[in-house]
Enzyme design. Structure first.
Site, PDB file in Angstrom:
ATOM      1  N   LYS A 178       9.000  -0.613  -1.721  1.00 40.66           N
ATOM      2  CA  LYS A 178       8.701   0.558  -0.871  1.00 40.66           C
ATOM      3  C   LYS A 178       7.683   0.088   0.166  1.00 40.66           C
ATOM      4  O   LYS A 178       6.495   0.019  -0.101  1.00 40.66           O
ATOM      5  CB  LYS A 178       8.107   1.669  -1.733  1.00 40.66           C
ATOM      6  CG  LYS A 178       8.381   3.086  -1.251  1.00 40.66           C
ATOM      7  CD  LYS A 178       7.843   3.395   0.124  1.00 40.66           C
ATOM      8  CE  LYS A 178       6.381   3.765   0.110  1.00 40.66           C
ATOM      9  NZ  LYS A 178       5.825   3.956   1.491  1.00 40.66           N
ATOM     10  N   GLU A 254      -3.962  -5.093  -5.431  1.00 38.31           N
ATOM     11  CA  GLU A 254      -4.774  -5.745  -4.398  1.00 38.31           C
ATOM     12  C   GLU A 254      -5.258  -4.632  -3.477  1.00 38.31           C
ATOM     13  O   GLU A 254      -4.471  -4.051  -2.733  1.00 38.31           O
ATOM     14  CB  GLU A 254      -3.939  -6.779  -3.642  1.00 38.31           C
ATOM     15  CG  GLU A 254      -3.531  -7.922  -4.560  1.00 38.31           C
ATOM     16  CD  GLU A 254      -2.721  -8.993  -3.873  1.00 38.31           C
ATOM     17  OE1 GLU A 254      -2.512  -8.903  -2.657  1.00 38.31           O
ATOM     18  OE2 GLU A 254      -2.287  -9.916  -4.568  1.00 38.31           O
ATOM     19  N   CYS A 288      -7.294  -7.036   5.168  1.00 38.30           N
ATOM     20  CA  CYS A 288      -8.110  -6.644   4.007  1.00 38.30           C
ATOM     21  C   CYS A 288      -9.275  -7.597   3.801  1.00 38.30           C
ATOM     22  O   CYS A 288     -10.302  -7.208   3.274  1.00 38.30           O
ATOM     23  CB  CYS A 288      -7.232  -6.595   2.765  1.00 38.30           C
ATOM     24  SG  CYS A 288      -6.344  -8.126   2.489  1.00 38.30           S
ATOM     25  N   GLU A 390     -14.894   1.238   3.724  1.00 34.52           N
ATOM     26  CA  GLU A 390     -13.941   0.412   4.469  1.00 34.52           C
ATOM     27  C   GLU A 390     -13.403   1.210   5.660  1.00 34.52           C
ATOM     28  O   GLU A 390     -12.895   2.324   5.491  1.00 34.52           O
ATOM     29  CB  GLU A 390     -12.783   0.016   3.561  1.00 34.52           C
ATOM     30  CG  GLU A 390     -11.763  -0.855   4.264  1.00 34.52           C
ATOM     31  CD  GLU A 390     -10.566  -1.176   3.384  1.00 34.52           C
ATOM     32  OE1 GLU A 390      -9.967  -0.247   2.818  1.00 34.52           O
ATOM     33  OE2 GLU A 390     -10.231  -2.366   3.277  1.00 34.52           O
TER      34      GLU A 390
HETATM   35  P1  NDP Z   1      -2.183   2.862   1.445  1.00 31.72           P
HETATM   36  O1  NDP Z   1      -2.828   2.785   0.110  1.00 31.72           O
HETATM   37  O2  NDP Z   1      -2.297   4.120   2.212  1.00 31.72           O
HETATM   38  O3  NDP Z   1      -0.617   2.606   1.307  1.00 31.72           O
HETATM   39  C1  NDP Z   1      -0.085   1.441   0.738  1.00 31.72           C
HETATM   40  C2  NDP Z   1       1.315   1.732   0.253  1.00 31.72           C
HETATM   41  O4  NDP Z   1       1.265   2.678  -0.823  1.00 31.72           O
HETATM   42  C3  NDP Z   1       2.197   2.355   1.323  1.00 31.72           C
HETATM   43  O5  NDP Z   1       3.518   1.874   1.164  1.00 31.72           O
HETATM   44  C4  NDP Z   1       2.081   3.822   0.994  1.00 31.72           C
HETATM   45  O6  NDP Z   1       3.129   4.572   1.517  1.00 31.72           O
HETATM   46  C5  NDP Z   1       2.106   3.779  -0.518  1.00 31.72           C
HETATM   47  N1  NDP Z   1       1.576   4.961  -1.175  1.00 31.72           N
HETATM   48  C6  NDP Z   1       0.646   5.837  -0.712  1.00 31.72           C
HETATM   49  N2  NDP Z   1       0.424   6.817  -1.633  1.00 31.72           N
HETATM   50  C7  NDP Z   1       1.225   6.557  -2.701  1.00 31.72           C
HETATM   51  C8  NDP Z   1       1.463   7.187  -3.963  1.00 31.72           C
HETATM   52  N3  NDP Z   1       0.827   8.303  -4.325  1.00 31.72           N
HETATM   53  N4  NDP Z   1       2.342   6.637  -4.811  1.00 31.72           N
HETATM   54  C9  NDP Z   1       2.988   5.505  -4.476  1.00 31.72           C
HETATM   55  N5  NDP Z   1       2.837   4.857  -3.279  1.00 31.72           N
HETATM   56  C10 NDP Z   1       1.951   5.371  -2.409  1.00 31.72           C
HETATM   57  O7  NDP Z   1      -2.714   1.605   2.261  1.00 31.72           O
HETATM   58  P2  NDP Z   1      -2.414   1.278   3.782  1.00 31.72           P
HETATM   59  O8  NDP Z   1      -0.956   1.148   3.995  1.00 31.72           O
HETATM   60  O9  NDP Z   1      -3.197   2.254   4.600  1.00 31.72           O
HETATM   61  O10 NDP Z   1      -3.056  -0.174   3.924  1.00 31.72           O
HETATM   62  C11 NDP Z   1      -4.398  -0.389   4.198  1.00 31.72           C
HETATM   63  C12 NDP Z   1      -5.163  -0.637   2.911  1.00 31.72           C
HETATM   64  O11 NDP Z   1      -4.627  -1.755   2.242  1.00 31.72           O
HETATM   65  C13 NDP Z   1      -6.614  -0.978   3.151  1.00 31.72           C
HETATM   66  O12 NDP Z   1      -7.420  -0.299   2.229  1.00 31.72           O
HETATM   67  C14 NDP Z   1      -6.695  -2.460   2.870  1.00 31.72           C
HETATM   68  O13 NDP Z   1      -7.929  -2.937   2.462  1.00 31.72           O
HETATM   69  C15 NDP Z   1      -5.666  -2.609   1.799  1.00 31.72           C
HETATM   70  N6  NDP Z   1      -5.194  -3.979   1.731  1.00 31.72           N
HETATM   71  C16 NDP Z   1      -5.593  -4.757   0.673  1.00 31.72           C
HETATM   72  C17 NDP Z   1      -5.220  -6.077   0.605  1.00 31.72           C
HETATM   73  C18 NDP Z   1      -5.628  -6.929  -0.551  1.00 31.72           C
HETATM   74  O14 NDP Z   1      -5.058  -7.973  -0.703  1.00 31.72           O
HETATM   75  N7  NDP Z   1      -6.581  -6.520  -1.360  1.00 31.72           N
HETATM   76  C19 NDP Z   1      -4.401  -6.686   1.657  1.00 31.72           C
HETATM   77  C20 NDP Z   1      -4.031  -5.781   2.716  1.00 31.72           C
HETATM   78  C21 NDP Z   1      -4.413  -4.462   2.737  1.00 31.72           C
HETATM   79  P3  NDP Z   1       2.988   5.236   2.985  1.00 31.72           P
HETATM   80  O15 NDP Z   1       2.174   4.315   3.841  1.00 31.72           O
HETATM   81  O16 NDP Z   1       4.379   5.320   3.407  1.00 31.72           O
HETATM   82  O17 NDP Z   1       2.291   6.536   2.762  1.00 31.72           O
END
Ligand code: NDP
Length: 486
Positions: A178, A254, A288, A390
């Site tokens: 997803k 992550e 990130c 963040e």
């Molecule tokens: P989100 O947590 O908003 O979303 C990540 C994914 O999870 C998306 O596909 C999102 O769908 C999905 N999602 C959201 N809510 C749910 C739920 N309730 N159940 C299942 N899936 C869900 O993160 P972002 O996309 O905004 O990415 C940015 C974040 O990612 C930052 O906090 C960053 O630090 C972190 N990150 C961490 C990394 C690491 O390695 N630690 C690397 C890169 C980023 P949708 O977007 O379609 O709502």
């Protein structure tokens, strides 16, 4: 106008409900295409296809056969390099110079590296004594964990998704992916590569949709998924962990960070400025591992601030196709609202704005894009939300420190523990400080230098588990000990 469908059981299919949402180009705000939104029916079809493929053709291949197919996947991405580049830059707005250097080649490498790793990794064995003197032999075998739910973010869409799919498939699992609703294109295009590479139907499935009350939540609630690997925000990680608890499914998370850079007076200033510039502003600050808190030893504080300001002001803002640009927009107007709310908060909390702090003037054809200025602040207190939360935008706060102990304490003061960068030419200090930083990844005199064989992941609220190299095996396989009495 594109129509973006799910990839289920080897075929591109639309949603039974007919529901779609818009995929927006963040450079200009224009609609790229309409994306089908998965409901529970599509999620169920994808999980069923993944389960059948696991029991069927994919599960019966040898490691070497799987590795050969995954090499073809990597080659397929490279053969369609320009298409992947175009798709990734349309979805994210990032400069082509960046995506052609990082996102697409690393996306391809993720398949080769893990395929090769699996061919060469052994398992442990122990001989043991028994009272009768005959002894026993213990040996370990690994088998795939099963159907893996892969939920990935929008900042490095292909790279972070394949970082999970590559090792998952190499270990013999099947996946249901997803991607973020902001960036559906490259995961979909990868379906075509999978078809051409001879990956059996059902091994790689892609579902589009949102997180809560949509495809993401339906996937994490599906009882026939064996484990979830997720990259995204800490709050979303908590929600996924709760859903995965039902049925005691394993998670690899992550998550977010608020990473510290520590710059000592004995650093090589040139290197420290170049590295901090990249770590704060690359990918418009949406990495990130990026640095949003910079701690600088007092004697060089003023010089460092002045030089980082100069570097930030020399960034060239522009759309992906502009070869001279190295700074794109944020991923969406919604995300820009969040970032700008922190820009306002910084003012409210009394920050000195060294540079930026707003929205740049863009030509009319780009005015609808999610543009924001690279921004540097000083003068905030340690408990300002701008310093503790963040932001995930192109900004950093710089604060002076006086002793090594103080710098370490500041770096460790937040509940996050993803990454850190230390700048010093004193190697004893580098080892001493690196050892005390509470983060999964510490760089010394560099940033974002990644060897895919090394462990990657966050500590504290930045994640659970390590992936990368042999560490990926811990999550993507089950380990069994077989004890044979002689
Ligand atoms: P989100 O947590 O908003 O979303 C990540 C994914 O999870 C998306 O596909 C999102 O769908 C999905 N999602 C959201 N809510 C749910 C739920 N309730 N159940 C299942 N899936 C869900 O993160 P972002 O996309 O905004 O990415 C940015 C974040 O990612 C930052 O906090 C960053 O630090 C972190 N990150 C961490 C990394 C690491 O390695 N630690 C690397 C890169 C980023 P949708 O977007 O379609 O709502």
């Amino acid at each position: 106008m594109k129509e973006i469908k799910h990839f289920i059981n080897g075929a591109f299919v639309g949603s039974a409900s007919g529901r779609t949402f818009e995929d927006i180009n963040p450079s200009n705000g224009q609609v790229i295409g309409h994306v089908h939104e998965a409901g529970r029916a599509e999620v169920d079809a994808a999980v069923k296809a993944a389960r059948a493929a696991l029991k069927g053709p994919w599960g019966k291949l040898s490691v070497a056969e799987r590795a050969e197919i995954l090499h073809r996947v990597a080659d397929g991405i490279t053969a369609r390099f320009d298409e992947f580049l175009e798709a990734e830059c349309l979805d994210t707005g990032k400069p082509k110079s960046l995506a052609s250097h990082i996102d697409i080649p690393r996306g391809a490498a993720n398949f080769k590296v893990f395929a090769d790793l699996l061919k060469n990794v052994g398992n442990e064995a122990f001989e043991m004594a028994t009272p009768d003197g005959a002894g026993a032999i213990n040996y370990a075998v690994r088998w795939p964990k099963g159907v893996i739910g892969v939920i990935s973010p929008w900042n490095l869409p292909l790279l972070l998704m394949t970082w999970k799919v590559g090792p998952a498939l190499a270990c013999g699992n099947t996946v249901v992916v997803k991607p973020s609703e902001e960036t559906p294109l490259t995961a979909t295009l990868l379906g075509k590569v999978m078809q051409a590479a001879g990956v059996p139907a059902g091994v790689y499935n892609v579902l589009h949709g949102f997180g809560g009350d949509s495809a993401g939540a339906f996937l994490t609630e599906h009882p026939d998924v064996d484990a979830y690997t997720f990259t995204g925000e800490t709050g979303t990680g908590e929600v996924i962990m709760r859903a995965a608890a039902k049925g005691v499914r394993q998670v690899s998370l992550e998550l977010g960070g608020k990473n510290a850079g520590i710059v000592f007076a004995d650093c090589d200033m040139e290197k420290a400025i170049e590295g901090t510039l990249r770590s704060a502003f690359a990918n418009c600050g949406q990495v990130c591992l990026g640095t949003e808190r910079v701690y600088v030893e007092r004697p060089i504080f003023d010089e460092f601030v002045a030089r980082l300001k100069g570097g930030a002001e020399s960034l060239v803002i522009g759309p992906p196709d502009d070869a001279s640009s190295n700074f794109g927009p944020l991923v969406s107007l919604k995300h820009r609202e969040k970032v700008l709310s922190y820009y306002q908060q910084a003012l409210d909390d009394g920050a000195s704005v060294i540079t930026g702090g707003g929205v740049p003037d863009m030509p009319a054809h780009l005015a609808g894009g999610a543009w924001v200025q690279p921004t540097i602040w000083t003068g905030l207190s340690d408990d300002s939300a701008v310093v503790t939360e963040e932001i995930f935008g192109p900004c950093c706060h710089i604060r002076p420190f006086d002793t090594e102990e103080e710098a370490i304490e500041l770096a460790n003061s937040l509940p996050y523990g993803l990454a850190s960068a230390i700048w010093t030419e004193n190697s004893s200090r580098a080892h001493r400080v690196a050892g005390q930083i509470e983060a999964g990844v510490v760089w010394v005199n560099s940033w974002f230098l990644r060897d895919l064989r090394t462990a990657f992941g966050g500590s504290k609220q930045s994640g659970i588990g390590r992936e990368g190299g042999v560490h990926s095996l811990e999550f993507y396989t089950e380990l069994k000990n077989i004890c044979v009495k002689l």
